[in-house]
Design a protein around this motif. Sequence first.
Motif, PDB file in Angstrom:
ATOM      1  N   TYR A  74      -5.700 -47.146  44.695  1.00  0.00           N
ATOM      2  CA  TYR A  74      -4.809 -48.034  45.072  1.00  0.00           C
ATOM      3  C   TYR A  74      -3.327 -47.604  44.459  1.00  0.00           C
ATOM      4  N   GLU A  75      -3.283 -47.222  43.356  1.00  0.00           N
ATOM      5  CA  GLU A  75      -1.954 -47.028  42.554  1.00  0.00           C
ATOM      6  C   GLU A  75      -1.555 -45.701  43.206  1.00  0.00           C
ATOM      7  N   GLU A  76      -2.379 -44.755  43.605  1.00  0.00           N
ATOM      8  CA  GLU A  76      -1.953 -43.615  44.397  1.00  0.00           C
ATOM      9  C   GLU A  76      -1.107 -43.752  45.676  1.00  0.00           C
ATOM     10  N   THR A 114     -12.808 -49.246  38.786  1.00  0.00           N
ATOM     11  CA  THR A 114     -11.523 -48.477  38.183  1.00  0.00           C
ATOM     12  C   THR A 114     -11.248 -47.200  39.163  1.00  0.00           C
ATOM     13  N   GLU A 174       0.121 -46.536  46.169  1.00  0.00           N
ATOM     14  CA  GLU A 174       1.446 -47.504  46.010  1.00  0.00           C
ATOM     15  C   GLU A 174       2.482 -46.461  45.528  1.00  0.00           C
ATOM     16  N   GLU A 175       2.111 -45.617  44.816  1.00  0.00           N
ATOM     17  CA  GLU A 175       3.484 -44.573  44.515  1.00  0.00           C
ATOM     18  C   GLU A 175       3.645 -43.714  45.886  1.00  0.00           C
ATOM     19  N   LYS A 230      -9.079 -48.706  41.822  1.00  0.00           N
ATOM     20  CA  LYS A 230      -7.635 -49.050  41.393  1.00  0.00           C
ATOM     21  C   LYS A 230      -7.021 -47.760  41.118  1.00  0.00           C
ATOM     22  N   THR A 231      -7.540 -46.578  40.974  1.00  0.00           N
ATOM     23  CA  THR A 231      -6.491 -45.405  40.724  1.00  0.00           C
ATOM     24  C   THR A 231      -6.266 -45.183  42.088  1.00  0.00           C
TER      25      THR A 231
END
Length: 101
Positions: free
Chosen positions: A89-91, A83, A93-94, A86-87
């Motif tokens: 990765y999302e940062e 998790t 991606e933003e 994933k956080t």
Amino acid sequence: MPEFSNPFAILKNDRKLTREELIRAIRFMVAAEYEAIQLYQQTAESTDHKLARAVLLDVANEEKEHAGEFLRLLQALDPEEETFYKTGYEEVEELIAKLKK
Ligand SMILES: [Fe+2]
């Protein structure tokens, strides 16, 4: 080998690893794979010997597979850690989305 810690210092001869000790050992192994990749690629890029370059780059790719195996094992042993990845990765991606604008 990476020296940010020595997980083998936790090993005892009279018992098996705990789950937490195993997780720490696997993290160390992931780091060792990345260090090996760096060593092999750097050496390959530092020589004109075609066979040596080919072998070193081939082994470097094998180490990437090993890193993937250990990361997947780590995910199985400690699903919560995923998790956090994933956080992260999302940062990124933003940021990628922001830079495309
Ligand atoms: Fe390896």
